[in-house]
Scaffold this motif. Structure first.
Motif, PDB file in Angstrom:
ATOM      1  N   VAL A 352      37.270-113.986  13.739  1.00  0.00           N
ATOM      2  CA  VAL A 352      36.028-114.266  14.459  1.00  0.00           C
ATOM      3  C   VAL A 352      35.092-115.000  13.511  1.00  0.00           C
ATOM      4  CG1 VAL A 352      35.078-111.996  13.859  1.00  0.00           C
ATOM      5  CG2 VAL A 352      34.170-113.223  15.837  1.00  0.00           C
ATOM      6  N   ASP A 353      34.287-115.929  14.058  1.00  0.00           N
ATOM      7  CA  ASP A 353      33.356-116.679  13.230  1.00  0.00           C
ATOM      8  C   ASP A 353      32.170-117.098  14.096  1.00  0.00           C
ATOM      9  OD1 ASP A 353      32.414-117.904  10.905  1.00  0.00           O
ATOM     10  OD2 ASP A 353      33.396-119.809  11.348  1.00  0.00           O
ATOM     11  N   CYS A 354      30.983-117.123  13.494  1.00  0.00           N
ATOM     12  CA  CYS A 354      29.768-117.491  14.210  1.00  0.00           C
ATOM     13  C   CYS A 354      29.057-118.632  13.499  1.00  0.00           C
ATOM     14  CB  CYS A 354      28.816-116.298  14.325  1.00  0.00           C
ATOM     15  SG  CYS A 354      29.450-114.939  15.339  1.00  0.00           S
ATOM     16  N   ALA A 355      28.526-119.570  14.270  1.00  0.00           N
ATOM     17  CA  ALA A 355      27.778-120.703  13.738  1.00  0.00           C
ATOM     18  C   ALA A 355      26.287-120.399  13.759  1.00  0.00           C
ATOM     19  CB  ALA A 355      28.072-121.956  14.554  1.00  0.00           C
ATOM     20  N   GLY A 356      25.533-121.206  13.024  1.00  0.00           N
ATOM     21  CA  GLY A 356      24.108-120.973  12.906  1.00  0.00           C
ATOM     22  C   GLY A 356      23.348-121.092  14.204  1.00  0.00           C
ATOM     23  N   ASP A 357      23.874-121.849  15.179  1.00  0.00           N
ATOM     24  CA  ASP A 357      23.172-122.010  16.452  1.00  0.00           C
ATOM     25  C   ASP A 357      23.475-120.890  17.430  1.00  0.00           C
ATOM     26  OD1 ASP A 357      25.751-122.572  17.280  1.00  0.00           O
ATOM     27  OD2 ASP A 357      25.255-124.473  18.265  1.00  0.00           O
ATOM     28  N   GLY A 358      24.220-119.841  16.967  1.00  0.00           N
ATOM     29  CA  GLY A 358      24.536-118.716  17.829  1.00  0.00           C
ATOM     30  C   GLY A 358      25.890-118.807  18.485  1.00  0.00           C
ATOM     31  N   GLY A 359      26.634-119.871  18.246  1.00  0.00           N
ATOM     32  CA  GLY A 359      27.960-119.997  18.829  1.00  0.00           C
ATOM     33  C   GLY A 359      28.967-119.139  18.085  1.00  0.00           C
ATOM     34  N   CYS A 360      29.521-118.116  18.767  1.00  0.00           N
ATOM     35  CA  CYS A 360      30.516-117.232  18.164  1.00  0.00           C
ATOM     36  C   CYS A 360      31.864-117.442  18.850  1.00  0.00           C
ATOM     37  CB  CYS A 360      30.101-115.772  18.309  1.00  0.00           C
ATOM     38  SG  CYS A 360      28.731-115.294  17.223  1.00  0.00           S
ATOM     39  N   TRP A 361      32.905-117.557  18.033  1.00  0.00           N
ATOM     40  CA  TRP A 361      34.253-117.828  18.514  1.00  0.00           C
ATOM     41  C   TRP A 361      35.207-116.779  17.948  1.00  0.00           C
ATOM     42  CZ3 TRP A 361      35.363-122.351  21.458  1.00  0.00           C
ATOM     43  CH2 TRP A 361      34.303-123.252  21.566  1.00  0.00           C
ATOM     44  N   ALA A 362      36.301-116.524  18.678  1.00  0.00           N
ATOM     45  CA  ALA A 362      37.363-115.651  18.212  1.00  0.00           C
ATOM     46  C   ALA A 362      38.698-116.310  18.521  1.00  0.00           C
ATOM     47  CB  ALA A 362      37.290-114.279  18.884  1.00  0.00           C
ATOM     48  N   ALA A 363      39.726-115.996  17.724  1.00  0.00           N
ATOM     49  CA  ALA A 363      41.040-116.595  17.920  1.00  0.00           C
ATOM     50  C   ALA A 363      42.115-115.596  17.537  1.00  0.00           C
ATOM     51  CB  ALA A 363      41.176-117.870  17.083  1.00  0.00           C
ATOM     52  N   GLY A 364      43.325-115.823  18.061  1.00  0.00           N
ATOM     53  CA  GLY A 364      44.410-114.904  17.762  1.00  0.00           C
ATOM     54  C   GLY A 364      45.745-115.361  18.289  1.00  0.00           C
ATOM     55  N   GLU A 365      46.554-114.382  18.698  1.00  0.00           N
ATOM     56  CA  GLU A 365      47.941-114.647  19.069  1.00  0.00           C
ATOM     57  C   GLU A 365      48.047-115.387  20.399  1.00  0.00           C
ATOM     58  OE1 GLU A 365      50.006-110.992  19.680  1.00  0.00           O
ATOM     59  OE2 GLU A 365      48.399-110.108  20.881  1.00  0.00           O
ATOM     60  N   LYS A 366      49.219-116.012  20.606  1.00  0.00           N
ATOM     61  CA  LYS A 366      49.573-116.685  21.858  1.00  0.00           C
ATOM     62  C   LYS A 366      48.537-117.723  22.265  1.00  0.00           C
ATOM     63  CE  LYS A 366      52.143-112.641  23.463  1.00  0.00           C
ATOM     64  NZ  LYS A 366      52.278-111.593  24.516  1.00  0.00           N
ATOM     65  N   GLY A 367      47.952-118.408  21.285  1.00  0.00           N
ATOM     66  CA  GLY A 367      47.002-119.476  21.576  1.00  0.00           C
ATOM     67  C   GLY A 367      45.650-119.019  22.064  1.00  0.00           C
ATOM     68  N   ARG A 368      45.338-117.725  21.890  1.00  0.00           N
ATOM     69  CA  ARG A 368      44.076-117.197  22.417  1.00  0.00           C
ATOM     70  C   ARG A 368      42.881-117.664  21.591  1.00  0.00           C
ATOM     71  NH1 ARG A 368      43.633-112.546  25.515  1.00  0.00           N
ATOM     72  NH2 ARG A 368      42.104-111.644  24.096  1.00  0.00           N
ATOM     73  N   VAL A 369      41.936-118.298  22.268  1.00  0.00           N
ATOM     74  CA  VAL A 369      40.651-118.649  21.674  1.00  0.00           C
ATOM     75  C   VAL A 369      39.579-118.336  22.704  1.00  0.00           C
ATOM     76  CG1 VAL A 369      39.218-120.452  20.644  1.00  0.00           C
ATOM     77  CG2 VAL A 369      41.701-120.513  20.323  1.00  0.00           C
ATOM     78  N   ALA A 370      38.464-117.786  22.248  1.00  0.00           N
ATOM     79  CA  ALA A 370      37.384-117.428  23.166  1.00  0.00           C
ATOM     80  C   ALA A 370      36.037-117.697  22.512  1.00  0.00           C
ATOM     81  CB  ALA A 370      37.486-115.962  23.585  1.00  0.00           C
ATOM     82  N   ARG A 371      35.025-117.870  23.368  1.00  0.00           N
ATOM     83  CA  ARG A 371      33.649-118.006  22.892  1.00  0.00           C
ATOM     84  C   ARG A 371      32.811-116.916  23.524  1.00  0.00           C
ATOM     85  NH1 ARG A 371      30.197-123.366  24.219  1.00  0.00           N
ATOM     86  NH2 ARG A 371      30.054-122.259  26.195  1.00  0.00           N
ATOM     87  N   LEU A 372      31.862-116.389  22.787  1.00  0.00           N
ATOM     88  CA  LEU A 372      30.972-115.359  23.308  1.00  0.00           C
ATOM     89  C   LEU A 372      29.941-116.020  24.213  1.00  0.00           C
ATOM     90  CD1 LEU A 372      31.058-112.323  22.719  1.00  0.00           C
ATOM     91  CD2 LEU A 372      29.141-112.651  21.162  1.00  0.00           C
ATOM     92  N   GLU A 373      29.897-115.555  25.469  1.00  0.00           N
ATOM     93  CA  GLU A 373      29.065-116.205  26.472  1.00  0.00           C
ATOM     94  C   GLU A 373      28.430-115.171  27.386  1.00  0.00           C
ATOM     95  OE1 GLU A 373      31.428-118.960  28.654  1.00  0.00           O
ATOM     96  OE2 GLU A 373      31.833-120.250  26.908  1.00  0.00           O
ATOM     97  N   PRO A 374      27.352-115.558  28.087  1.00  0.00           N
ATOM     98  CA  PRO A 374      26.790-114.673  29.102  1.00  0.00           C
ATOM     99  C   PRO A 374      27.828-114.401  30.191  1.00  0.00           C
ATOM    100  CG  PRO A 374      25.269-116.451  28.596  1.00  0.00           C
ATOM    101  CD  PRO A 374      26.566-116.793  27.948  1.00  0.00           C
ATOM    102  N   GLN A 375      27.853-113.168  30.670  1.00  0.00           N
ATOM    103  CA  GLN A 375      28.775-112.782  31.726  1.00  0.00           C
ATOM    104  C   GLN A 375      27.988-112.334  32.953  1.00  0.00           C
ATOM    105  OE1 GLN A 375      32.423-112.733  31.065  1.00  0.00           O
ATOM    106  NE2 GLN A 375      31.480-114.060  29.523  1.00  0.00           N
ATOM    107  N   GLU A 376      28.493-112.702  34.105  1.00  0.00           N
ATOM    108  CA  GLU A 376      27.828-112.314  35.348  1.00  0.00           C
ATOM    109  C   GLU A 376      27.958-110.817  35.556  1.00  0.00           C
ATOM    110  OE1 GLU A 376      29.222-114.463  38.651  1.00  0.00           O
ATOM    111  OE2 GLU A 376      28.591-116.431  37.890  1.00  0.00           O
ATOM    112  N   ARG A 377      26.910-110.214  36.065  1.00  0.00           N
ATOM    113  CA  ARG A 377      26.964-108.806  36.419  1.00  0.00           C
ATOM    114  C   ARG A 377      27.651-108.656  37.754  1.00  0.00           C
ATOM    115  NH1 ARG A 377      22.661-106.129  33.471  1.00  0.00           N
ATOM    116  NH2 ARG A 377      22.615-104.487  35.001  1.00  0.00           N
ATOM    117  N   SER A 378      28.384-107.560  37.922  1.00  0.00           N
ATOM    118  CA  SER A 378      29.044-107.345  39.209  1.00  0.00           C
ATOM    119  C   SER A 378      28.717-105.952  39.718  1.00  0.00           C
ATOM    120  CB  SER A 378      30.561-107.480  39.046  1.00  0.00           C
ATOM    121  OG  SER A 378      31.047-106.501  38.170  1.00  0.00           O
TER     122      SER A 378
END
Length: 378
Positions: A352-378
């Motif tokens: 996991v790594d975060c940039a100065g502008d607040g962009g946080c990313w994570a990566a791992g197995e099977k090509g998985r990459v994600a960014r931390l983002e707002p999620q809709e409430r349900s």
């Protein structure tokens, strides 16, 4: 270290933000199959609000243990099969910018440091000539091999940069001491530093090439090195760019080639986090996190550590006491500077790594990459 697939470097080889200020957090689950599901894990996490991992389709099945978050829009990942990907549009699309021949040679790219969307330095790990440093100045269109390890006894695990010119890489012990490689021209040229200022390694002690975070820096001169595999899991600190080092025990359990400190993260030159444990599936990892408030001179165990082995950690940019830890079984968050951790989501990530502008990313197995983002409430 001979771990996780090629050795504990190879040990790191046998196993294969958006931070919106608030007072409570609704977290949407990112399911283990890589799909944001209808099953919502709701938790109140003071200091975070409405964020979760949003997976970004890469079209690859490589395991990405190297990650460089440049911004919310730009990130680089590096991993198995000699693969390097880059996005400049927040993960909507990825360009394969792998070094030519890297896949054919089976290079394991376990760390990548990027200065912007065009300049990056990647580390290939392994014994002898498998350890290499590659550099690009044109967004990965071309790569230059800046270093190829000539010593069959060396095994490089991680690299870090203090700024766009000065950087270090570390190898498992050679002649009883960790070896440090240095550059002062942005990674174009590298030289081995004298070992006279490096304490002796413990028997079996090495680094884990699990997330590109066994060697980390903060500020212009301070750098920390994490170890495992020996009788104690130790953290070494240098305040002079790797010339001299002092050593401290982390308190994270060791005494086995699969145990130790896998990742470090420093908010500044004094406040640091350490995470790790036992990387073997199904093995318990008690006391898998520790915290320092004195530049790594002393470490104290987290009062409530993550529930399992964690291989990556990063501070959230806009929340002074908040950080993330990731591993094969999930993501955890602390909002009190590492003293206590709570589960955020399940789902496997290695780094996991975060940039100065607040962009946080994570990566791992099977090509998985994600960014931390707002999620809709349900």
């Amino acid at each position: 270290m001979r771990l996780l697939g090629v050795g504990m470097c190879a040990a790191a080889l046998t196993m294969g933000l958006l931070a919106a200020p608030a007072y409570a957090q609704d977290i949407r689950d990112v399911q283990g199959d890589g799909v944001q599901g209808d099953g919502v894990q709701r938790q109140d996490v003071p200091g975070l609000r409405g964020v979760g991992w949003a997976l970004k389709e890469t079209g690859k099945d490589s395991r990405f243990r190297g990650l460089a978050a440049v911004s919310r829009s730009t990130a680089w990942v590096a991993g198995s099969k000699g693969t390097v990907l880059r996005t400049v549009d927040g993960g909507r699309s990825w360009r394969d910018v792998s070094p030519p021949g890297a896949a054919a040679e089976g290079l394991e790219l376990r760390d990548i440091e990027a200065f912007d969307a065009r300049r990056a330095v990647a580390l290939s790990i392994g014994e002898g000539e498998a350890s290499r440093v590659l550099r690009t100045d044109d967004g990965g269109a071309t790569w230059t091999e800046a270093f190829r390890n000539p010593d069959p006894r060396a095994f490089y695990d991680c690299l870090t940069f203090f700024d766009s010119r000065h950087g270090l890489a570390m190898s498992d012990p050679v002649d009883g001491r960790f070896r440090i490689l240095s550059t002062d021209d942005g990674g174009r040229n590298w030289s081995v530093l004298p070992s006279t200022g490096m304490p002796e390694a413990l028997p079996g002690e090495a680094g884990f090439a699990a997330s590109g975070q066994c060697l980390v820096s903060a500020g212009s001169r301070d750098v920390w090195l994490a170890t495992g595999g020996g009788a104690a899991a130790r953290i070494l600190h240098s305040a002079d760019r790797g010339r001299t080092w002092r050593v401290a025990e982390s308190g994270i359990p060791a005494g086995d080639p699969a145990k130790g400190v896998f990742a470090l993260a420093f908010r500044d030159r004094t406040r640091g986090l350490a995470v790790g444990g036992d990387y073997r599936t199904g093995e318990a990892s008690p006391q898998a996190a520790a915290v320092s408030a004195d530049a790594g001179r002393t470490w104290r165990p987290a009062a409530t550590p993550p529930p399992a082995y964690r291989s990556g950690a990063a501070w959230l940019p806009h929340l002074r006491d908040a950080a993330l830890a990731v591993g094969p079984t999930g993501t955890d968050v602390t909002t009190d500077g590492g003293r206590s951790w709570r589960s955020l989501t399940p789902g496997s990530f290695d780094t996991v790594d975060c940039a100065g502008d607040g962009g946080c990313w994570a990566a791992g197995e099977k090509g998985r990459v994600a960014r931390l983002e707002p999620q809709e409430r349900s």
